[in-house]
Design a protein around this motif. Structure first.
Motif, short mmCIF file in Angstrom:
data_model
loop_
_atom_site.label_atom_id
_atom_site.label_comp_id
_atom_site.label_asym_id
_atom_site.label_seq_id
_atom_site.Cartn_x
_atom_site.Cartn_y
_atom_site.Cartn_z
N GLY A 8 21.14 -26.41 8.96
CA GLY A 8 21.48 -26.77 10.26
C GLY A 8 20.13 -26.74 11.20
N SER A 17 20.52 -26.07 21.97
CA SER A 17 21.22 -25.33 21.12
C SER A 17 21.20 -25.92 19.60
CB SER A 17 22.60 -25.13 21.65
OG SER A 17 22.69 -24.56 22.83
N SER A 19 22.99 -24.62 15.57
CA SER A 19 23.89 -23.64 14.86
C SER A 19 23.33 -23.68 13.28
CB SER A 19 25.33 -23.89 15.19
OG SER A 19 26.05 -23.03 14.39
N SER A 21 23.82 -22.26 9.52
CA SER A 21 24.74 -21.97 8.63
C SER A 21 23.79 -21.49 7.22
CB SER A 21 25.64 -22.99 8.32
OG SER A 21 26.50 -22.44 7.53
N PHE A 68 21.35 -15.88 21.15
CA PHE A 68 21.93 -15.95 19.77
C PHE A 68 22.92 -15.20 19.57
CE2 PHE A 68 17.56 -17.11 17.53
CZ PHE A 68 17.19 -17.97 18.95
N THR A 69 23.89 -15.85 18.57
CA THR A 69 25.08 -15.15 18.09
C THR A 69 25.00 -15.19 16.75
OG1 THR A 69 26.24 -15.34 20.28
CG2 THR A 69 27.71 -14.86 18.42
N LEU A 80 26.91 -17.66 10.08
CA LEU A 80 26.12 -18.43 10.78
C LEU A 80 25.38 -18.00 12.11
CD1 LEU A 80 29.67 -19.21 10.55
CD2 LEU A 80 28.66 -21.29 10.98
N LEU A 81 24.46 -18.59 12.58
CA LEU A 81 23.93 -18.14 13.90
C LEU A 81 23.77 -19.38 14.95
CD1 LEU A 81 21.74 -15.87 14.89
CD2 LEU A 81 19.80 -17.23 14.03
N GLN A 82 24.48 -18.97 16.00
CA GLN A 82 24.39 -19.79 17.01
C GLN A 82 23.32 -19.60 18.16
OE1 GLN A 82 26.51 -22.70 17.61
NE2 GLN A 82 25.09 -22.93 19.66
N ASN A 84 21.43 -20.43 21.42
CA ASN A 84 21.42 -21.25 22.70
C ASN A 84 20.23 -20.98 23.49
OD1 ASN A 84 24.22 -22.13 22.05
ND2 ASN A 84 25.02 -20.11 22.87
#
Length: 124
Positions: A8, A17, A19, A21, A68-69, A80-82, A84
């Motif tokens: 990713g 952004s 994402s 994985s 980040f989430t 996962l790391l989202q 933004n």
């Protein structure tokens, strides 16, 4: 033996952004705390985010908090790391890590398995 494969990463403009994985195989993924770390050129590897086995508890470095989430899908053995609102200072090689013990940790020395990393580059 646990194998971790990140994906990713890529090149994105500041404010954009991505994402990330991390797919895990081997071992019991659903019982393991997981973490994301990053290493920028010329710098030490640093903590980014961590999550406990169930996903109920998450931890973030101050530098990424609110942007980040981290979350996980135990049915798919994936964390996962989202990311933004990316900034040029987020540019780094991002690593996924897994821990044998049940307690989550923000310390890289506490993690037992590491992926090869995925490159994130944020242009200004």
């Amino acid at each position: 033996q646990v194998q971790l494969v990140e994906s990713g990463g890529g090149l994105v403009q500041a404010g954009g952004s991505l994402s990330l994985s991390c797919a895990a195989s081997g071992g019991t993924f659903g019982l393991r705390p997981m973490g994301w770390f990053r290493q920028a050129p010329g710098k030490e590897r640093e903590f980014v985010a961590a999550i406990n086995w169930s996903g109920a508890d998450t931890y973030y470095a101050d530098a990424v908090k609110g942007r980040f989430t981290i979350y996980r899908d135990n049915a798919k053995n994936t964390v996962l790391l989202q990311m933004n609102s990316l900034k040029p200072e987020d540019t780094a090689l991002y690593y996924c890590a897994a821990r044998n013990r049940l307690e989550p940790s923000t310390t890289q020395q506490d993690y037992d398995y590491w992926g090869q990393g995925t490159q994130v580059t944020v242009s200004s």
